[in-house]
Design an enzyme around this catalytic site. Sequence first.
Site, PDB file in Angstrom:
ATOM      1  N   PHE A 125       0.688  -1.275  -0.214  1.00 16.01           N
ATOM      2  CA  PHE A 125       0.020  -0.014   0.030  1.00 16.01           C
ATOM      3  C   PHE A 125       0.942   1.407  -0.011  1.00 16.01           C
ATOM      4  O   PHE A 125       1.758   1.208   0.642  1.00 16.01           O
ATOM      5  CB  PHE A 125      -0.799  -0.155   1.213  1.00 16.01           C
ATOM      6  CG  PHE A 125      -1.885   0.930   1.320  1.00 16.01           C
ATOM      7  CD1 PHE A 125      -3.292   0.775   0.225  1.00 16.01           C
ATOM      8  CD2 PHE A 125      -1.830   2.301   1.877  1.00 16.01           C
ATOM      9  CE1 PHE A 125      -4.095   1.633   0.358  1.00 16.01           C
ATOM     10  CE2 PHE A 125      -2.907   3.241   1.829  1.00 16.01           C
ATOM     11  CZ  PHE A 125      -4.081   3.018   0.976  1.00 16.01           C
ATOM     12  N   ASP A 194       1.055  -4.521   9.022  1.00 13.93           N
ATOM     13  CA  ASP A 194      -0.053  -3.533   8.807  1.00 13.93           C
ATOM     14  C   ASP A 194      -1.239  -4.690   8.596  1.00 13.93           C
ATOM     15  O   ASP A 194      -1.269  -5.471   7.738  1.00 13.93           O
ATOM     16  CB  ASP A 194       0.214  -2.793   7.547  1.00 13.93           C
ATOM     17  CG  ASP A 194      -0.915  -1.817   7.324  1.00 13.93           C
ATOM     18  OD1 ASP A 194      -1.993  -2.012   7.811  1.00 13.93           O
ATOM     19  OD2 ASP A 194      -0.515  -0.870   6.904  1.00 13.93           O
ATOM     20  N   TYR A 219     -11.494   2.416   9.648  1.00 18.05           N
ATOM     21  CA  TYR A 219     -12.648   2.771   9.088  1.00 18.05           C
ATOM     22  C   TYR A 219     -13.036   1.465   7.994  1.00 18.05           C
ATOM     23  O   TYR A 219     -13.998   1.865   7.421  1.00 18.05           O
ATOM     24  CB  TYR A 219     -12.217   4.141   8.300  1.00 18.05           C
ATOM     25  CG  TYR A 219     -11.304   4.332   7.725  1.00 18.05           C
ATOM     26  CD1 TYR A 219     -10.933   3.628   6.492  1.00 18.05           C
ATOM     27  CD2 TYR A 219     -10.246   5.132   8.113  1.00 18.05           C
ATOM     28  CE1 TYR A 219      -9.953   3.752   5.656  1.00 18.05           C
ATOM     29  CE2 TYR A 219      -8.904   5.236   7.388  1.00 18.05           C
ATOM     30  CZ  TYR A 219      -8.640   4.646   6.230  1.00 18.05           C
ATOM     31  OH  TYR A 219      -7.694   4.925   5.460  1.00 18.05           O
ATOM     32  N   LYS A 220     -12.253   0.441   8.036  1.00 21.99           N
ATOM     33  CA  LYS A 220     -12.538  -0.500   7.257  1.00 21.99           C
ATOM     34  C   LYS A 220     -13.359  -1.538   7.678  1.00 21.99           C
ATOM     35  O   LYS A 220     -14.564  -1.423   8.000  1.00 21.99           O
ATOM     36  CB  LYS A 220     -11.088  -1.092   6.722  1.00 21.99           C
ATOM     37  CG  LYS A 220     -10.390  -0.137   5.751  1.00 21.99           C
ATOM     38  CD  LYS A 220      -8.963  -0.650   5.203  1.00 21.99           C
ATOM     39  CE  LYS A 220      -8.478   0.503   4.509  1.00 21.99           C
ATOM     40  NZ  LYS A 220      -6.963   0.552   4.408  1.00 21.99           N
ATOM     41  N   ARG A 366     -12.207  -4.601  -7.893  1.00 23.77           N
ATOM     42  CA  ARG A 366     -11.722  -5.194  -6.320  1.00 23.77           C
ATOM     43  C   ARG A 366     -13.063  -5.300  -5.664  1.00 23.77           C
ATOM     44  O   ARG A 366     -13.736  -4.230  -5.607  1.00 23.77           O
ATOM     45  CB  ARG A 366     -10.830  -4.338  -5.573  1.00 23.77           C
ATOM     46  CG  ARG A 366     -10.499  -4.722  -4.188  1.00 23.77           C
ATOM     47  CD  ARG A 366      -9.435  -3.997  -3.400  1.00 23.77           C
ATOM     48  NE  ARG A 366     -10.077  -2.908  -2.781  1.00 23.77           N
ATOM     49  CZ  ARG A 366      -9.453  -2.050  -2.190  1.00 23.77           C
ATOM     50  NH1 ARG A 366      -8.455  -2.385  -1.472  1.00 23.77           N
ATOM     51  NH2 ARG A 366     -10.022  -1.160  -1.726  1.00 23.77           N
TER      52      ARG A 366
HETATM   53  C1  LIG Z   1      -6.335   1.612   4.300  1.00 22.66           C
HETATM   54  C2  LIG Z   1      -4.890   1.502   4.300  1.00 22.66           C
HETATM   55  C3  LIG Z   1      -4.125   2.472   5.099  1.00 22.66           C
HETATM   56  C4  LIG Z   1      -4.718   3.864   5.477  1.00 22.66           C
HETATM   57  O1  LIG Z   1      -3.974   4.794   5.932  1.00 22.66           O
HETATM   58  P1  LIG Z   1      -4.400   6.112   6.438  1.00 22.66           P
HETATM   59  O2  LIG Z   1      -3.294   6.539   7.174  1.00 22.66           O
HETATM   60  O3  LIG Z   1      -5.331   5.762   7.180  1.00 22.66           O
HETATM   61  O4  LIG Z   1      -4.631   6.722   5.248  1.00 22.66           O
HETATM   62  C5  LIG Z   1      -2.468   2.282   5.414  1.00 22.66           C
HETATM   63  N1  LIG Z   1      -2.126   0.651   5.016  1.00 22.66           N
HETATM   64  C6  LIG Z   1      -2.947  -0.150   4.199  1.00 22.66           C
HETATM   65  C7  LIG Z   1      -2.161  -1.432   3.955  1.00 22.66           C
HETATM   66  C8  LIG Z   1      -4.159   0.208   4.326  1.00 22.66           C
HETATM   67  O5  LIG Z   1      -4.985  -1.009   3.490  1.00 22.66           O
END
Ligand SMILES: *Cc1c(COP(=O)(O)O)cnc(C)c1O
Length: 407
Positions: A125, A194, A219-220, A366
């Site tokens: 990511f 992560d 938030y997921k 997705r």
């Molecule tokens: C959604 C997500 C993030 C989000 O990071 P924010 O700081 O909330 O924008 C980070 N890493 C991964 C792997 C994600 O899927």
Amino acid sequence: MTPESRAAEFDAADPLAGYRDRFTLPEGVIYLDGNSLGALPKATPAAMAQVVEQEWGEGLIRSWNSAGWFEAAGRVGAKIAPLVGAAPHEVIACDSTSVNLFKLIAAALAMRPGRKVVLSEPGNFPTDIYMIAGLEAQGLAERRLAQRDRLAAALDGDVALLMLTHVHYKAGALHDMAALTRAAHEAGALVLWDLSHSTGALPVELNAVGADFAVGCGYKYLCGGPGAPAFAFVAERHHADLAQPLTGWFGHAAPFAFSDDYTGAHGIDRLQCGTPPVLGLAALEVGVDLIAEIGVDRLYAKSQALSEFFLECLMAHGVDLELVSPPKSTERGSQLSFRHPEAYAICQALIARGVIGDFRAPDVLRLGFAPAYLSFADIADAARHLADVLASGEWEREEFQERAAVT
Ligand SMILES: *Cc1c(COP(=O)(O)O)cnc(C)c1O
């Protein structure tokens, strides 16, 4: 048997079917993007109203003590802990995932003097990789990216930290947390996982695998709402040595002593920086409570059944799309990703039909299967819509080709 009648049988036997009613979902929408922004729990608006109207409106500043605002970050963290196989005092809900990555990468580097390399994989990511760059610019870190089958070989004596996302955001492929954690430790490196696409969808055992650090998203699958606070995990054995660079007053041992000198709090509280987002924590707490009530094991079982059923429906409709995700449900998270040169327009055509999935550049459609609120009937309907969109060629319409800023 048609996919629809199979779905009806699965729904009748689904032990989680009743939980759908605990979420607000708009009429006519099949929501396959709960892995990006989780749905709204029905209890959230009232909980937020209570915090805003009573605790803020009436309690004012007294609510830091009387309404438990001061402890909210640790309290919500402790509730997230069992979802990721951690002890309550090892998790805190704070900041964003990006900021937590920064603090923990820096903390890991400080624990491995003489080593600078942060090892990750290309295509991780973006924010995870970008957060190395700031430390690299200051001469504190050195980025190394290795393909997943080369990670173990890339773990040499220069690596301070192995940092990976457990479930890949785009493909949904799972890393073997236990094996990679062991390999990193054998090379003298620390590990940061992560869990953004894992938490609340599949079981994670941070302490059983010996993880050092972890971060994850609120938030997921945790349904904390847009921009919800994220969380961070630090294994207890590292608490005494934890030095993170964002030494704000909320991570101080005694914030209200107003001393000129920084003394980090004991334990996980040291990861805090500034004043916690109380409203965001209140919404996140509702989502975490609900996901914990349903239980990760049951959620995982259903998520696997949903994605398997989706593939079965596509087969029944004769749809032949290239699957980017691992074909075995045990090797992926709660999503299916397909590659198609017109993935963007197909996604837009689906959204116009009320099937909300997402597009990941350059060519991935997705579809997330948030098990807490999706039914098997949703899955059958979504598969039928996808089959119709592909067969009709309606994605070729101009309106579906125009790109929006946020996809
Ligand atoms: C959604 C997500 C993030 C989000 O990071 P924010 O700081 O909330 O924008 C980070 N890493 C991964 C792997 C994600 O899927």
